[in-house]
Design a protein around this motif. Structure first.
Motif, PDB file in Angstrom:
ATOM      1  N   ARG A 217       0.812  -1.214   0.000  1.00  0.00           N
ATOM      2  CA  ARG A 217       0.000   0.000   0.000  1.00  0.00           C
ATOM      3  C   ARG A 217       0.847   1.267   0.000  1.00  0.00           C
ATOM      4  NH1 ARG A 217      -3.835  -0.883   4.908  1.00  0.00           N
ATOM      5  NH2 ARG A 217      -4.312   1.294   4.466  1.00  0.00           N
ATOM      6  N   GLY A 218       2.153   1.118  -0.164  1.00  0.00           N
ATOM      7  CA  GLY A 218       2.988   2.290  -0.381  1.00  0.00           C
ATOM      8  C   GLY A 218       3.927   2.667   0.735  1.00  0.00           C
ATOM      9  N   MET A 219       3.994   1.907   1.814  1.00  0.00           N
ATOM     10  CA  MET A 219       4.877   2.258   2.923  1.00  0.00           C
ATOM     11  C   MET A 219       6.271   1.687   2.712  1.00  0.00           C
ATOM     12  SD  MET A 219       4.307   1.588   7.015  1.00  0.00           S
ATOM     13  CE  MET A 219       3.464   3.096   7.441  1.00  0.00           C
ATOM     14  N   HIS A 220       7.270   2.413   3.193  1.00  0.00           N
ATOM     15  CA  HIS A 220       8.657   1.945   3.116  1.00  0.00           C
ATOM     16  C   HIS A 220       8.792   0.655   3.921  1.00  0.00           C
ATOM     17  CE1 HIS A 220      13.020   1.824   3.850  1.00  0.00           C
ATOM     18  NE2 HIS A 220      13.105   2.504   2.701  1.00  0.00           N
ATOM     19  N   ALA A 221       9.688  -0.239   3.468  1.00  0.00           N
ATOM     20  CA  ALA A 221       9.826  -1.561   4.072  1.00  0.00           C
ATOM     21  C   ALA A 221      10.127  -1.493   5.566  1.00  0.00           C
ATOM     22  CB  ALA A 221      10.904  -2.366   3.347  1.00  0.00           C
ATOM     23  N   ASP A 222      11.074  -0.635   5.960  1.00  0.00           N
ATOM     24  CA  ASP A 222      11.442  -0.546   7.379  1.00  0.00           C
ATOM     25  C   ASP A 222      10.287  -0.018   8.213  1.00  0.00           C
ATOM     26  OD1 ASP A 222      13.950  -1.505   6.806  1.00  0.00           O
ATOM     27  OD2 ASP A 222      14.847   0.495   6.592  1.00  0.00           O
ATOM     28  N   GLU A 223       9.592   1.025   7.707  1.00  0.00           N
ATOM     29  CA  GLU A 223       8.452   1.576   8.432  1.00  0.00           C
ATOM     30  C   GLU A 223       7.330   0.554   8.544  1.00  0.00           C
ATOM     31  OE1 GLU A 223       7.430   4.996   6.195  1.00  0.00           O
ATOM     32  OE2 GLU A 223       8.951   6.289   7.105  1.00  0.00           O
ATOM     33  N   ALA A 224       7.096  -0.209   7.459  1.00  0.00           N
ATOM     34  CA  ALA A 224       6.053  -1.226   7.469  1.00  0.00           C
ATOM     35  C   ALA A 224       6.340  -2.296   8.514  1.00  0.00           C
ATOM     36  CB  ALA A 224       5.927  -1.858   6.083  1.00  0.00           C
ATOM     37  N   LYS A 225       7.603  -2.708   8.605  1.00  0.00           N
ATOM     38  CA  LYS A 225       7.973  -3.732   9.577  1.00  0.00           C
ATOM     39  C   LYS A 225       7.761  -3.249  11.011  1.00  0.00           C
ATOM     40  CE  LYS A 225      11.807  -6.672  11.048  1.00  0.00           C
ATOM     41  NZ  LYS A 225      13.229  -7.038  10.835  1.00  0.00           N
ATOM     42  N   VAL A 226       8.188  -2.004  11.282  1.00  0.00           N
ATOM     43  CA  VAL A 226       8.050  -1.450  12.639  1.00  0.00           C
ATOM     44  C   VAL A 226       6.580  -1.329  13.015  1.00  0.00           C
ATOM     45  CG1 VAL A 226       8.424   0.604  14.051  1.00  0.00           C
ATOM     46  CG2 VAL A 226      10.264  -0.243  12.587  1.00  0.00           C
ATOM     47  N   LEU A 227       5.755  -0.793  12.092  1.00  0.00           N
ATOM     48  CA  LEU A 227       4.336  -0.607  12.396  1.00  0.00           C
ATOM     49  C   LEU A 227       3.636  -1.949  12.589  1.00  0.00           C
ATOM     50  CD1 LEU A 227       1.922   1.252  12.739  1.00  0.00           C
ATOM     51  CD2 LEU A 227       1.621   1.221  10.252  1.00  0.00           C
ATOM     52  N   ALA A 228       3.950  -2.926  11.737  1.00  0.00           N
ATOM     53  CA  ALA A 228       3.332  -4.243  11.852  1.00  0.00           C
ATOM     54  C   ALA A 228       3.672  -4.887  13.190  1.00  0.00           C
ATOM     55  CB  ALA A 228       3.787  -5.136  10.704  1.00  0.00           C
ATOM     56  N   GLU A 229       4.919  -4.789  13.617  1.00  0.00           N
ATOM     57  CA  GLU A 229       5.316  -5.368  14.903  1.00  0.00           C
ATOM     58  C   GLU A 229       4.621  -4.673  16.071  1.00  0.00           C
ATOM     59  OE1 GLU A 229       9.539  -5.105  14.818  1.00  0.00           O
ATOM     60  OE2 GLU A 229       9.799  -6.943  13.622  1.00  0.00           O
ATOM     61  N   ARG A 230       4.404  -3.364  15.946  1.00  0.00           N
ATOM     62  CA  ARG A 230       3.689  -2.637  16.993  1.00  0.00           C
ATOM     63  C   ARG A 230       2.239  -3.103  17.082  1.00  0.00           C
ATOM     64  NH1 ARG A 230       3.990   3.582  16.348  1.00  0.00           N
ATOM     65  NH2 ARG A 230       2.763   3.412  18.268  1.00  0.00           N
ATOM     66  N   MET A 231       1.619  -3.342  15.923  1.00  0.00           N
ATOM     67  CA  MET A 231       0.234  -3.804  15.921  1.00  0.00           C
ATOM     68  C   MET A 231       0.116  -5.194  16.535  1.00  0.00           C
ATOM     69  SD  MET A 231      -1.357  -1.295  14.731  1.00  0.00           S
ATOM     70  CE  MET A 231      -0.930   0.209  13.833  1.00  0.00           C
ATOM     71  N   ILE A 232       1.010  -6.087  16.158  1.00  0.00           N
ATOM     72  CA  ILE A 232       0.942  -7.463  16.635  1.00  0.00           C
ATOM     73  C   ILE A 232       1.293  -7.553  18.120  1.00  0.00           C
ATOM     74  CG2 ILE A 232       1.899  -9.783  16.327  1.00  0.00           C
ATOM     75  CD1 ILE A 232       0.030  -8.853  14.103  1.00  0.00           C
ATOM     76  N   ALA A 233       2.074  -6.581  18.626  1.00  0.00           N
ATOM     77  CA  ALA A 233       2.463  -6.598  20.042  1.00  0.00           C
ATOM     78  C   ALA A 233       1.251  -6.506  20.960  1.00  0.00           C
ATOM     79  CB  ALA A 233       3.440  -5.459  20.332  1.00  0.00           C
ATOM     80  N   ASP A 234       0.203  -5.838  20.504  1.00  0.00           N
ATOM     81  CA  ASP A 234      -1.051  -5.769  21.259  1.00  0.00           C
ATOM     82  C   ASP A 234      -1.977  -6.847  20.687  1.00  0.00           C
ATOM     83  OD1 ASP A 234      -3.626  -5.245  22.170  1.00  0.00           O
ATOM     84  OD2 ASP A 234      -3.294  -3.078  22.241  1.00  0.00           O
ATOM     85  N   PRO A 235      -2.242  -7.930  21.419  1.00  0.00           N
ATOM     86  CA  PRO A 235      -3.008  -9.053  20.867  1.00  0.00           C
ATOM     87  C   PRO A 235      -4.372  -8.656  20.298  1.00  0.00           C
ATOM     88  CG  PRO A 235      -1.996  -9.688  22.949  1.00  0.00           C
ATOM     89  CD  PRO A 235      -1.775  -8.202  22.794  1.00  0.00           C
ATOM     90  N   GLU A 236      -5.113  -7.817  21.038  1.00  0.00           N
ATOM     91  CA  GLU A 236      -6.437  -7.439  20.557  1.00  0.00           C
ATOM     92  C   GLU A 236      -6.370  -6.568  19.311  1.00  0.00           C
ATOM     93  OE1 GLU A 236      -9.404  -8.533  21.490  1.00  0.00           O
ATOM     94  OE2 GLU A 236      -8.292  -9.902  22.782  1.00  0.00           O
ATOM     95  N   MET A 237      -5.480  -5.555  19.356  1.00  0.00           N
ATOM     96  CA  MET A 237      -5.317  -4.706  18.178  1.00  0.00           C
ATOM     97  C   MET A 237      -4.743  -5.498  17.015  1.00  0.00           C
ATOM     98  SD  MET A 237      -5.653  -1.858  16.635  1.00  0.00           S
ATOM     99  CE  MET A 237      -6.096  -0.723  17.940  1.00  0.00           C
TER     100      MET A 237
END
Length: 344
Positions: A217-237
């Motif tokens: 969807r257009g995000m830089h690879a490093d930014e995408a990885k950081v954001l994805a890990e932040r989302m997964i860190a919260d089980p409900e989110m």
């Protein structure tokens, strides 16, 4: 004069943009819609110049018509996000900011933005469903009454048939809506259950899949990885995000099967009761004529209301619905009259 029409359209847009901006007070979207309002005012100024060149006067002040005032009221009452189809039909731009697939910079940067971007617009869909439910009841029972009246003029026969048809149609619609919504809900719950198990079993792989979606969807690879890990860190989110991004499911837009069933039932009854009113009230003088007049007026109103979703003029929408419903009723009456003559 197309110049005057264009001037009014730009002024109408500016008027509604400012109302939307007020509703978005304190958010980044407020500035966006203020800028759009200024741009619309600027374009109306160009059309004002064209009006003067053509020798026509420029209105001193823009006065919103009834349709625009209704849209403005809905915007203040429900919020712009929930009436996006209506705003789009009236040529309001910038509504992509309410989509979970935003253009330009489509990926949210914080958990709060993820939650905001996934808010649904179910209210406009419910409003549309209610209007169509009323229309279905109105046309169905009106045709039933006309058909029976064509075959028999007995007051009791028409009333009994109409009430039976009204209840049968209302219960049928309610049952259909319930089954449909319940099936959607069960599918959603099953898919979410699978996703929950996968997230608990291998969260790192799920984060990698989510990062790939963000990159697509257009995000830089490093930014995408950081954001994805932040989302997964919260089980409900993480589970909520995976359901939406991977499965394309949005629980906010599914709604309740019971709410859908009751809404369909009562909207159908509300519409179907109108052509039955003369018989329910035991009007003895020309009850069929009264039913036709009431049905015609209701058809026009429903068509005018539906014009909010189509962008067409209210007069055109009302007349079109009147012509369609009237034609169906006339054909049904003629068939009933023919069958009554054959069977007697």
């Amino acid at each position: 004069m197309h110049e005057l029409k264009s001037w009014k359209e730009e002024k109408r847009s500016a008027y509604l943009y400012r109302i939307i901006s007020d509703q978005e007070s304190g958010t980044p979207r407020q500035l966006l819609f203020l800028e759009l309002a200024k741009e619309a005012d600027s374009q109306s100024g160009l059309w004002a110049v064209e009006l003067r060149k053509a020798g026509h006067p420029v209105p001193e002040k823009y006065a919103p018509d009834l349709r625009v005032r209704v849209v403005a009221w809905l915007t203040r009452r429900l919020g712009p996000r929930k009436i996006r189809p209506i705003l789009a039909a009236i040529k309001i731009r910038g509504l992509s900011v309410y989509s979970s697939r935003r253009l330009g910079h489509p990926v949210p940067q914080t958990i709060e933005e993820v939650g905001a971007s996934h808010q649904g617009g179910g209210t406009s869909g419910g409003l549309r469903a209610a209007v169509f439910g009323v229309n279905d009841g109105l046309v169905s029972i009106a045709c039933l009454v006309m058909g029976v009246a064509g075959a028999s003029s007995e007051h009791g026969v028409i009333l009994l048939t109409g009430v039976a048809g009204l209840l049968a149609g209302a219960f049928s619609m309610a049952a259909g809506e319930y089954v449909s919504m319940r099936s959607q809900r069960e599918m959603f719950e099953y898919q979410i259950g699978l996703e929950r198990d996968e997230l608990a079993q291998y969260p790192s792989q799920e984060a990698a899949e989510l990062a790939l979606i963000y990159r697509a969807r257009g995000m830089h690879a490093d930014e995408a990885k950081v954001l994805a890990e932040r989302m997964i860190a919260d089980p409900e989110m993480g589970l909520d995000t995976l359901a939406r991004e991977e499965l394309g499911l949005n629980p906010d837009e599914l709604g309740s099967p019971w709410v859908a069933a009751f809404s369909s039932f009562f909207s159908f009854v509300a519409g179907g009761t109108i052509p039955l009113l003369p018989y329910l009230l035991d009007i003895q003088r020309h009850p069929l004529l009264v039913a036709v007049v009431l049905t015609g007026g209701a058809l026009f109103i429903v068509g005018a209301v539906l014009s909010l979703f189509t962008g067409r003029g209210a007069l055109w929408g009302g007349l079109r619905m009147l012509a369609i419903g009237g034609s169906a009723g006339l054909v049904t009456y003629l068939i009933g009259d023919w069958m009554g003559a054959v069977l007697t």
